[in-house]
Design an enzyme around this catalytic site. Structure first.
Site, short mmCIF file in Angstrom:
data_model
loop_
_atom_site.label_atom_id
_atom_site.label_comp_id
_atom_site.label_asym_id
_atom_site.label_seq_id
_atom_site.Cartn_x
_atom_site.Cartn_y
_atom_site.Cartn_z
N GLY A 1 -3.44 5.18 4.66
CA GLY A 1 -3.73 5.16 3.22
C GLY A 1 -2.46 5.40 2.42
N VAL B 1 3.74 7.97 12.44
CA VAL B 1 2.65 8.46 13.29
C VAL B 1 1.72 9.35 12.49
CG1 VAL B 1 2.05 9.76 15.38
CG2 VAL B 1 4.16 8.43 15.32
N THR C 1 0.83 -1.21 0.00
CA THR C 1 0.00 0.00 0.00
C THR C 1 0.86 1.25 0.00
OG1 THR C 1 -1.66 -1.21 1.27
CG2 THR C 1 -1.84 1.18 1.28
N GLU D 1 -3.33 -2.73 9.56
CA GLU D 1 -2.04 -3.40 9.55
C GLU D 1 -2.19 -4.80 8.96
OE1 GLU D 1 0.93 -1.83 10.66
OE2 GLU D 1 -0.55 -0.27 10.41
N LYS E 1 2.41 4.49 18.52
CA LYS E 1 2.50 5.88 18.06
C LYS E 1 2.57 6.84 19.24
CE LYS E 1 0.04 4.78 13.80
NZ LYS E 1 -1.28 4.54 13.24
N ASP F 1 -1.24 -0.55 17.97
CA ASP F 1 -0.70 0.36 16.95
C ASP F 1 -0.72 1.80 17.48
OD1 ASP F 1 -0.06 0.91 13.93
OD2 ASP F 1 -1.68 2.27 14.44
N GLY G 1 -6.82 -0.66 2.70
CA GLY G 1 -5.37 -0.55 2.96
C GLY G 1 -5.02 0.23 4.21
P1 NAP Z 1 1.69 -3.95 2.83
O1 NAP Z 1 0.68 -3.40 1.91
O2 NAP Z 1 1.44 -5.25 3.50
O3 NAP Z 1 3.09 -4.02 2.04
C1 NAP Z 1 4.24 -4.63 2.58
C2 NAP Z 1 5.25 -4.78 1.46
O4 NAP Z 1 6.46 -5.28 1.99
C3 NAP Z 1 4.80 -5.76 0.36
O5 NAP Z 1 5.20 -5.26 -0.88
C4 NAP Z 1 5.56 -7.04 0.69
O6 NAP Z 1 5.92 -7.78 -0.47
C5 NAP Z 1 6.83 -6.48 1.31
N1 NAP Z 1 7.38 -7.38 2.32
C6 NAP Z 1 6.83 -7.69 3.52
N2 NAP Z 1 7.64 -8.52 4.19
C7 NAP Z 1 8.71 -8.74 3.40
C8 NAP Z 1 9.89 -9.51 3.53
N3 NAP Z 1 10.12 -10.24 4.61
N4 NAP Z 1 10.79 -9.48 2.52
C9 NAP Z 1 10.54 -8.76 1.41
N5 NAP Z 1 9.46 -7.99 1.23
C10 NAP Z 1 8.55 -7.99 2.21
O7 NAP Z 1 1.99 -2.92 4.02
P2 NAP Z 1 1.74 -1.36 4.01
O8 NAP Z 1 0.33 -1.08 4.41
O9 NAP Z 1 2.27 -0.74 2.80
O10 NAP Z 1 2.61 -0.92 5.29
C11 NAP Z 1 4.00 -0.88 5.22
C12 NAP Z 1 4.55 -0.21 6.48
O11 NAP Z 1 4.03 1.11 6.58
C13 NAP Z 1 4.17 -0.90 7.80
O12 NAP Z 1 5.23 -0.72 8.70
C14 NAP Z 1 2.95 -0.12 8.26
O13 NAP Z 1 2.77 -0.17 9.64
C15 NAP Z 1 3.35 1.28 7.84
N6 NAP Z 1 2.25 2.21 7.62
C16 NAP Z 1 1.19 1.84 6.85
C17 NAP Z 1 0.16 2.76 6.63
C18 NAP Z 1 -1.02 2.42 5.79
O14 NAP Z 1 -1.94 3.24 5.68
N7 NAP Z 1 -1.07 1.25 5.16
C19 NAP Z 1 0.26 4.06 7.17
C20 NAP Z 1 1.38 4.40 7.95
C21 NAP Z 1 2.37 3.47 8.16
P3 NAP Z 1 4.83 -8.44 -1.45
O15 NAP Z 1 4.08 -7.30 -2.02
O16 NAP Z 1 5.63 -9.16 -2.45
O17 NAP Z 1 3.99 -9.31 -0.57
N1 HSE Z 2 -3.02 0.72 10.54
C1 HSE Z 2 -2.64 2.08 10.74
C2 HSE Z 2 -3.88 2.89 11.04
C3 HSE Z 2 -1.95 2.60 9.53
O1 HSE Z 2 -4.99 2.40 10.79
O2 HSE Z 2 -3.76 4.00 11.55
C4 HSE Z 2 -1.38 4.00 9.74
O3 HSE Z 2 -0.35 3.98 10.68
#
Ligand code: NAP
Ligand code: HSE
Length: 433
Positions: free
Chosen positions: A303, A133, A14, A191, A206, A202, A188
Site C-alpha cells: 500500500g 520487504v 502507488t 505488482e 523477499k 514476490d 495498489g
Molecule cells: P506503480 O504504481 O506501477 O508505479 C510505477 C511508477 O514508475 C509509475 O509512476 C511509472 O510512471 C514509473 N515508471 C515505471 N517504469 C518506468 C520507466 N521505464 N521510466 C520511467 N518511469 C517509469 O508501482 P508501485 O506499486 O508504486 O511500485 C513501485 C515499486 O515499489 C516496485 O518495485 C514495487 O515492487 C515496490 N513496492 C510496491 C509496494 C506496493 O504496495 N505497491 C510495496 C512495496 C514495494 P507512470 O506513472 O508515468 O506510468
Molecule cells: N505486491 C506486493 C505485495 C507489494 O502484495 O506484498 C509489497 O511488496
C-alpha cells in the site's frame, strides 16, 4: 537559511505518490530530525500526461533519467519505478555519480543486491531497501540492528500482501479468486504483473533478502523453493478449516547448524497460531533468535503510505549519515558460506488429499505405505464422493522428512487404487522450533 537536501524520484505511482505525501505532510518532523528541508527536485515518470494521485508541480516531472542521475545537486535518489535491468542500470549510474539510493525494489535487490551494495560501498554511498520487504514493517532494520547481537535460527512469515488479501477473502467470505485479485490490484497492493504475487515469486524474492540478512549468507533467489497460491481450491480451504487450520502463503527460512532451507509455499497453520490471525494485506514475520527467543513483526505489507513510510525513514537514515559523514559505511558483507539442506534434512508435517477406489483394504494399504517410511498419521478423514466408486481421504501426517514424503507421493501415484493426488500442503507452526 539552511540549504535543502535535494532528492530525485524514479517513479510516481502507488508508492511514489505516498513518498511525496509523507515528505510534504511530515516536513516539520523530518526537518527536526535531519536539520534541513527535503526538496523533491525531479520525478521520472513514463507518461507525463497521466493523472496523478498526488498534486505535484508539473515542471518537476521528466521523461529523461539523466535529469536526476546526472544532476550534481541531487544527493539521493528514491527508486520506486520497479523493473530489473533498466533500473539496475539507472542505480549503478546514480551510484557512480555519488548519489545515495533508497529503493523498494525486491525484484532488483534479490537478483542484483550484492552488486549494487558493492557499488554503493565503493562510492561511499548508502543503499537502503527497507520497503522492499513487508511494506511498512521495519523488519530489515529489526534484523540488522535490533537483533544484531543474536543468532537467528528461523524466519517464518507472511510477506506478500496481495496473496494474503486473496486467501483471507476466499476463506472468510467465499470470494472468487479472480474477483479478489482484481480488488487487490485496484487497491495498489499487487505488482505491475500480479503473476509474481500469485506465483509466490514476490514472496521468494523477499525471503531471499530476509534469509541473506538473517543468516548472514548470500541466499540467491534460485535457492528458494517456490510454490504459489494458484492451485489452492475451495475444497482445500474447506478441509483446512474442518481440520482446525488456516491456509497462508508462508515464507520459511530455517537454519540447523550451518545448513539452511528457504521456501515459499501455501501452508496450513493451526487456527490459534499468531500468523493465522494475520489477515488481508497485512504481513507478519516471526523471527527466532537463540538468545531472544520468539519475536513477531506485524503490520501493513503493501500500500501507498505504509510502504512510503519505510522509504522516507530510509531517506532520514541517509541524511543523518550525510550529516555525520558516514555514508556507505553501514553495510556488512555476509559472514558465512551458503550450505543448503538436502531433502533428508528437511522435516515437516504434511496435509494430503487423495481420491481412491472405495474398496476394502485401500486405507490399510495406504497406511502400510506410510508406515514403511516410518510416517504415522496425526489426523485422517475418509469421505464419500459423488462418484460412488471412489472416496476421498484427507490426512495430516506426523513429522516426516521431505525425502520420505516425496517418495511416498511417488509411490501413491503409481498405485492402481489411487485415482489421483488432489492436493498436498506443508503443515507449519505446530512444533515451531
Ligand atoms: P506503480 O504504481 O506501477 O508505479 C510505477 C511508477 O514508475 C509509475 O509512476 C511509472 O510512471 C514509473 N515508471 C515505471 N517504469 C518506468 C520507466 N521505464 N521510466 C520511467 N518511469 C517509469 O508501482 P508501485 O506499486 O508504486 O511500485 C513501485 C515499486 O515499489 C516496485 O518495485 C514495487 O515492487 C515496490 N513496492 C510496491 C509496494 C506496493 O504496495 N505497491 C510495496 C512495496 C514495494 P507512470 O506513472 O508515468 O506510468
Ligand atoms: N505486491 C506486493 C505485495 C507489494 O502484495 O506484498 C509489497 O511488496
Amino acid at each position: 537559511m539552511v540549504k535543502a537536501i535535494s532528492i530525485g524520484l524514479l517513479g510516481l505511482g502507488t508508492v511514489g505518490s505516498g513518498v511525496v505525501k509523507i515528505i510534504e505532510n511530515h516536513q516539520d518532523k523530518l526537518m527536526h530530525q535531519i536539520g534541513c528541508p527535503i526538496l523533491i527536485k525531479k520525478v521520472l515518470v513514463k507518461d507525463i500526461e497521466k493523472e496523478r494521485r498526488v498534486s505535484i508541480d508539473e515542471n518537476l516531472l521528466t521523461l529523461n533519467p539523466s535529469e536526476i542521475l546526472e544532476d550534481p545537486e541531487i544527493d539521493a535518489v528514491i527508486e520506486v519505478m520497479g523493473g530489473i535491468e533498466l533500473t539496475r542500470e539507472y542505480l549503478l549510474k546514480a551510484l557512480a555519480n555519488n548519489k545515495h539510493i533508497v529503493t523498494a525494489n525486491k525484484d532488483l535487490m534479490a537478483l542484483h543486491g550484492p552488486e549494487l551494495l558493492a557499488a554503493a560501498s565503493r562510492n561511499n554511498c548508502d543503499l537502503f531497501y527497507e520497503a522492499s520487504v513487508a511494506g511498512g514493517i521495519p523488519i530489515l532494520r529489526g534484523l540488522v540492528d535490533g537483533l544484531s547481537s543474536d543468532r537467528i535460527t528461523k524466519l517464518m512469515g507472511i510477506v506478500n500482501g496481495t496473496t494474503n488479501f486473496i486467501l483471507t477473502k476466499m476463506s472468510k467470505n467465499g470470494s472468487a479468486y479472480e474477483e479478489v485479485l482484481r480488488e487487490a490490484q485496484e487497491l495498489g497492493f499487487a505488482e505491475a504483473d500480479p503473476s509474481s504475487d500469485v506465483s509466490g515469486l514476490d514472496a521468494a524474492r523477499k525471503m531471499a533478502i530476509l534469509a541473506t540478512l538473517g543468516f548472514s549468507m548470500n541466499i540467491d533467489l534460485a535457492d528458494v523453493k517456490v510454490r504459489g497460491i494458484t492451485e489452492i481450491s475451495e475444497e482445500d480451504l474447506k478441509y483446512s478449516k474442518k481440520l482446525g487450520y488456516t491456509m497462508k502463503l508462508i515464507g520459511l527460512a530455517s537454519r540447523d547448524g550451518d545448513k539452511v532451507e528457504v521456501s515459499v509455499q501455501p501452508a496450513l497453520l493451526p487456527e490459534g497460531h499468531p500468523l493465522a490471525g494475520v489477515n488481508n494485506e497485512y504481513n507478519a514475520v516471526y523471527v527466532y533468535g537463540e538468545a531472544v527467543g520468539e519475536t513477531m513483526f506485524y503490520g501493513p505489507g503493501a500500500g501507498s503510505l505504509p510502504t512510503a513510510t519505510a522509504i522516507v525513514s530510509d531517506l532520514v537514515a541517509v541524511l543523518k549519515n550525510l550529516r555525520l559523514g558516514v555514508n556507505g559505511k553501514s553495510a556488512v558483507s555476509p559472514q558465512f558460506s551458503k550450505l543448503l539442506k538436502k531433502p533428508a534434512e528437511i522435516f515437516a508435517k504434511y496435509f494430503i488429499r487423495i481420491h481412491v477406489k472405495d474398496e476394502v483394504g485401500v486405507l490399510a494399504n495406504i497406511t502400510l505405505l506410510f508406515a514403511e517410511h516410518g510416517v504415522g498419521f496425526d489426523k485422517i478423514l475418509q469421505l464419500p464422493l459423488k462418484d460412488k466408486d471412489y472416496s476421498e481421504i484427507v490426512l495430516v501426517t506426523h513429522t516426516a522428512s521431505l525425502r520420505d514424503y516425496e517418495c511416498i507421493l511417488q509411490k501413491l501415484e503409481s498405485y492402481e487404487m489411487v485415482k489421483g493426488i488432489e492436493s498436498t500442503y506443508r503443515v507449519e507452526g505446530e512444533n515451531i522450533l
